[in-house]
Design an enzyme around this catalytic site. Sequence first.
Site, PDB file in Angstrom:
ATOM      1  N   HIS A  37      46.319  36.572  30.784  1.00 31.26           N
ATOM      2  CA  HIS A  37      45.681  37.612  31.733  1.00 31.26           C
ATOM      3  C   HIS A  37      46.866  38.436  32.202  1.00 31.26           C
ATOM      4  O   HIS A  37      48.015  38.193  32.337  1.00 31.26           O
ATOM      5  CB  HIS A  37      45.250  36.757  32.836  1.00 31.26           C
ATOM      6  CG  HIS A  37      44.339  37.611  33.911  1.00 31.26           C
ATOM      7  ND1 HIS A  37      44.862  38.575  34.787  1.00 31.26           N
ATOM      8  CD2 HIS A  37      42.895  37.858  33.828  1.00 31.26           C
ATOM      9  CE1 HIS A  37      43.791  38.992  35.675  1.00 31.26           C
ATOM     10  NE2 HIS A  37      42.686  38.680  34.826  1.00 31.26           N
ATOM     11  N   ASP A  58      37.341  34.576  30.962  1.00 28.89           N
ATOM     12  CA  ASP A  58      36.530  34.772  30.051  1.00 28.89           C
ATOM     13  C   ASP A  58      36.290  33.870  29.094  1.00 28.89           C
ATOM     14  O   ASP A  58      35.332  33.966  28.153  1.00 28.89           O
ATOM     15  CB  ASP A  58      36.906  36.266  29.353  1.00 28.89           C
ATOM     16  CG  ASP A  58      36.937  37.329  30.324  1.00 28.89           C
ATOM     17  OD1 ASP A  58      36.187  37.591  30.945  1.00 28.89           O
ATOM     18  OD2 ASP A  58      38.213  37.733  30.733  1.00 28.89           O
TER      19      ASP A  58
END
Length: 427
Positions: free
Chosen positions: A306, A363
């Site tokens: 991320h 996600d």
Amino acid sequence: MAGTANLNLGDKSVDFATTQGSEGEKAILIKPFRQATGYVALDPGFVNTASCESSITFINGEEGVLHYRGYPIADLVENTSFLEVAHLLIEGHLPTQEEYEGFKNSITYHTLLHENLKRLFELVPTDAHPMSVLSAAVSALATFYQDSLDPMNEDQVRLSIHRLIGKLPTIAAFHYKRSRGQAYIYPDNRLDYAANFMKMMFGFHTEPYEVDEEVARILDQLLILHADHEQNCSTTAVRVVGSSQANLYASVTSGICALSGPLHGGANQAVLEMLQTIHDDGGDVQKFVELARDKTSGFRLMGFGHRVYKAYDPRAHFLQQKVEVVLRKLKVNDPLLNIARKLEEVALSDSYFKDRNLYPNVDFYSGIIYRALGIPVNMFTVMFALGRLPGWIAQWKENLEKGYPICRPRQIYTGETMRKVIPMSER
């Protein structure tokens, strides 16, 4: 804690004030930088520039921390509802029972769309991307609700906020129904926020639709996980547009447009497409892990790492547990889940991934849950927008309340210097 920072520039020495946030983040106040030195700060993408002071969301990427208004995300997910969190973000505090009932009832009252707005869904192609339709419809709301466009009028702002939160799920569901050639299912005010959305999406006029309360609760929690994430691309877009005193509908439309980009809101869709690629190739996870190691292969493992988090994404911990619940409740046997599990096992044990902080992020599992619910892949980013809406609103509102000036970044010009126009006949 205020202080000073000293800059030596040639033979000039200049002091700048410093500030510190409540969680210890430090900043140099560079507003007088150009006036004092003749220089501007060059920071492409604003990756090291704090554009505002905010009391909404705190992230510590190194330690995997996410707080809304001081509350840890895990605590909120387990003990509140999405509308409670929306109230927290927008109004600054968790609601009392009385405040919650008033907030919820007002939003529920505004779930219906103006009948003429339905024509928008009939005019666009049925295969139009849902994010394009969502942005068009939200922008169009400003033409139907002209009584609440003044961003400086507190009552009008509150009305626009409740209308947007109430109508966004209806817009999303109506386009889905239109794309499937099915009749619209109107909002059911007896249902909670997530359950109502599921009924509008998957219900039919020919038979009753029974909402599974546990699955609806998990969807509600998914929305909480996405409700805000500090000054990301779409939130910055909302703040920038809002700084011109554009109305809330226009500002949120800019956030939807920013979120539609594949580098921002399309990550969970990319994860599912990657898992499908691995499955279609035979399911050899190790083969694709080796491809990911090879920088010349052009293959990337989606859903790992991320931009902000250098530890395990705190939102992914929750989804890791809930994905099994959804699949079991809906009696879904998804082969992509097995591939996801193998990839996660590799990522959490392989030094290549650990050394690079490539942990599964939010996600990684959200796409599998949406898929199990029956939500099409091209609507995954719409689900992201439904969750992020309260955060956009809160950030827009805070920007106005703080009285920040209209956003106007500087640039470093690198084009041609002064030159004279040559007549066309001589060029």
